[in-house]
Design an enzyme around this catalytic site. Sequence first.
Site, mmCIF file in Angstrom:
data_model
loop_
_atom_site.group_PDB
_atom_site.id
_atom_site.type_symbol
_atom_site.label_atom_id
_atom_site.label_comp_id
_atom_site.label_asym_id
_atom_site.label_seq_id
_atom_site.Cartn_x
_atom_site.Cartn_y
_atom_site.Cartn_z
ATOM 1 N N ASP A 79 0.838 -1.193 0.000
ATOM 2 C CA ASP A 79 0.000 0.000 0.000
ATOM 3 C C ASP A 79 0.876 1.246 0.000
ATOM 4 O O ASP A 79 1.388 1.665 1.034
ATOM 5 C CB ASP A 79 -0.911 -0.021 1.230
ATOM 6 N N GLU A 157 31.648 8.818 4.469
ATOM 7 C CA GLU A 157 32.107 8.673 5.845
ATOM 8 C C GLU A 157 30.939 9.077 6.747
ATOM 9 O O GLU A 157 30.762 10.255 7.042
ATOM 10 C CB GLU A 157 33.308 9.579 6.116
ATOM 11 N N GLU A 159 29.222 9.385 10.128
ATOM 12 C CA GLU A 159 29.471 9.382 11.570
ATOM 13 C C GLU A 159 28.163 9.145 12.321
ATOM 14 O O GLU A 159 27.079 9.415 11.812
ATOM 15 C CB GLU A 159 30.098 10.714 11.982
ATOM 16 N N GLU A 214 35.406 9.048 17.038
ATOM 17 C CA GLU A 214 35.469 10.386 16.452
ATOM 18 C C GLU A 214 35.741 11.435 17.541
ATOM 19 O O GLU A 214 36.019 11.100 18.681
ATOM 20 C CB GLU A 214 34.186 10.701 15.683
ATOM 21 N N GLU A 221 33.016 6.484 13.831
ATOM 22 C CA GLU A 221 33.019 6.457 12.369
ATOM 23 C C GLU A 221 33.565 5.119 11.893
ATOM 24 O O GLU A 221 34.545 4.599 12.447
ATOM 25 C CB GLU A 221 33.878 7.586 11.797
ATOM 26 N N HIS A 270 30.742 13.056 4.994
ATOM 27 C CA HIS A 270 31.594 13.526 3.908
ATOM 28 C C HIS A 270 31.477 12.549 2.733
ATOM 29 O O HIS A 270 31.592 11.330 2.913
ATOM 30 C CB HIS A 270 33.048 13.621 4.361
ATOM 31 N N ARG A 341 40.551 21.650 5.698
ATOM 32 C CA ARG A 341 39.219 21.076 5.881
ATOM 33 C C ARG A 341 38.167 22.121 6.257
ATOM 34 O O ARG A 341 37.063 21.751 6.631
ATOM 35 C CB ARG A 341 39.268 19.981 6.967
ATOM 36 N N GLU A 358 35.937 15.756 -2.255
ATOM 37 C CA GLU A 358 35.320 15.447 -0.968
ATOM 38 C C GLU A 358 34.340 16.570 -0.633
ATOM 39 O O GLU A 358 34.744 17.702 -0.353
ATOM 40 C CB GLU A 358 36.364 15.324 0.140
ATOM 41 N N ARG A 360 31.958 18.094 1.895
ATOM 42 C CA ARG A 360 31.953 17.963 3.347
ATOM 43 C C ARG A 360 30.654 18.438 4.017
ATOM 44 O O ARG A 360 30.511 18.357 5.224
ATOM 45 C CB ARG A 360 33.136 18.751 3.926
#
Length: 469
Positions: A79, A157, A159, A214, A221, A270, A341, A358, A360
């Site tokens: 359904d 990645e 977490e 982490e 992670e 990430h 970063r 990457e 982030r």
Amino acid sequence: MSPDSIFAAPPEHDEAARFAHYGKILGDSPDPKTVLELCDTLNVRFMRLTFTDIAGHIKNVEIPASQFPKALDGEIMFDGSSIKGFVRIEESDMLLKPDLTTFRVFPWGNPEARVARLICDVHNSDETPFSGDPRRVLKRVAEKAAAMGYMVNAGVEAEFFLFQKDDDGGATTITHDRGGYFDLTPVDLGEKARRMIVNDLEAMGFEVEAAHHEVAPGQHEIDFKYADVMITADSLTTFKFIVRNAALAHDLHATFMPKPIFGQNGSGMHTHQSLFDANGNVFFDPDGEYQMSKLMRHYIGGLKKHATALAAVTNPLVNSYKRLVPGSEAPVDIAWSQSNRSPMIRVPDRRGVGTRVEFRMPDPACNPYLALAVQIAAGLDGIENEIDSGPPLDVNVWELTAEDREEYSISSLPANLGEAIAELEKSETMREVLGEHLFTNFLESKKKEWSEYISQVSSWELDRYLTSY
């Protein structure tokens, strides 16, 4: 085939070796007959047919062995009107069409009555693909990339936090440890849970690369190897289920909520992405600036251009924007860098086959199919329209003044879900990617969530204002 030949493996690698063996038996294009034979050999007595709603919640119907032939032929109906964002009550009948390459046996339970899993595509009752199926959205984007000559690889990645439960079994935000990044605590319950998660993931065909504590207390992670984007999205839904199951087994609660604790780092997802053609990684150019191809620079340009519009999909909760605040490890600035970063996009140092973007910004509360779809679509739009990425920003953006930000032409991500919804609603590119049905239902759901949030009176407001005004 005999069970003994399939399950011949050293005890310490028992489940992982079992999967490796029967995964080879199935191959890349299994047929229903082979799957049925394997189910019989492995004593599979129940099958979970899974899919996700637009929010990314895993849904399933479990069937007994007597219904396996019917399920493998895509004849199991459900359904759709009862699933968030699917269809209305007057058009509720929908079909589950299993992707046989996703056949996995859960590595726990009674060996005489095992439980297996198949991830399904959702179809209308007339056998046509359902346009609002999140998995279908990602398939369309992957098909567009293929038409342009590219295969998309992605790795995530994700977490998560592990919290204690109260005396009634309810979830709390009391962490089970005071550990930090890469810490090792012998009495850490999370360490035992992480090992169980890794064992179960390997048993289901994952190649786990690392598992660690982490930055925040109770935060963890586990990284698994990149793969074709469809496989990565499927794996992420499986990963979340495995994590929650392992936490339950250790009397803990696992959450992928982006920011559960004030003053501590939130959980990100990430997302690493790259494009390949017959000659290899098209992001790599040994003679290009920074050994990056022009195509990669355009891909980054597309991500930057559409970042504010796709934020509501990659960061879909009110709580998501409690993580995206200045001064934390999460990005708020629409910029890219080769190494540091702090910006939204980072290009890790590795070159050659490992050249990749990457991204982030995303968090693990997102629907993985939709989040990957909008990111890749943004990058492909950058390639198609040769969008300039601009120069890399190799400074700590958190330390820049307002004048510096203006000089570098740095803009910011949405500050809250309301702003993100407004940006998404304006984007014709995102409307095209998601499709009218899903775009409309997603916006409606998020607007309702935002409206409910801003009408609430929080304890912070009461503490600050009740006796002062």
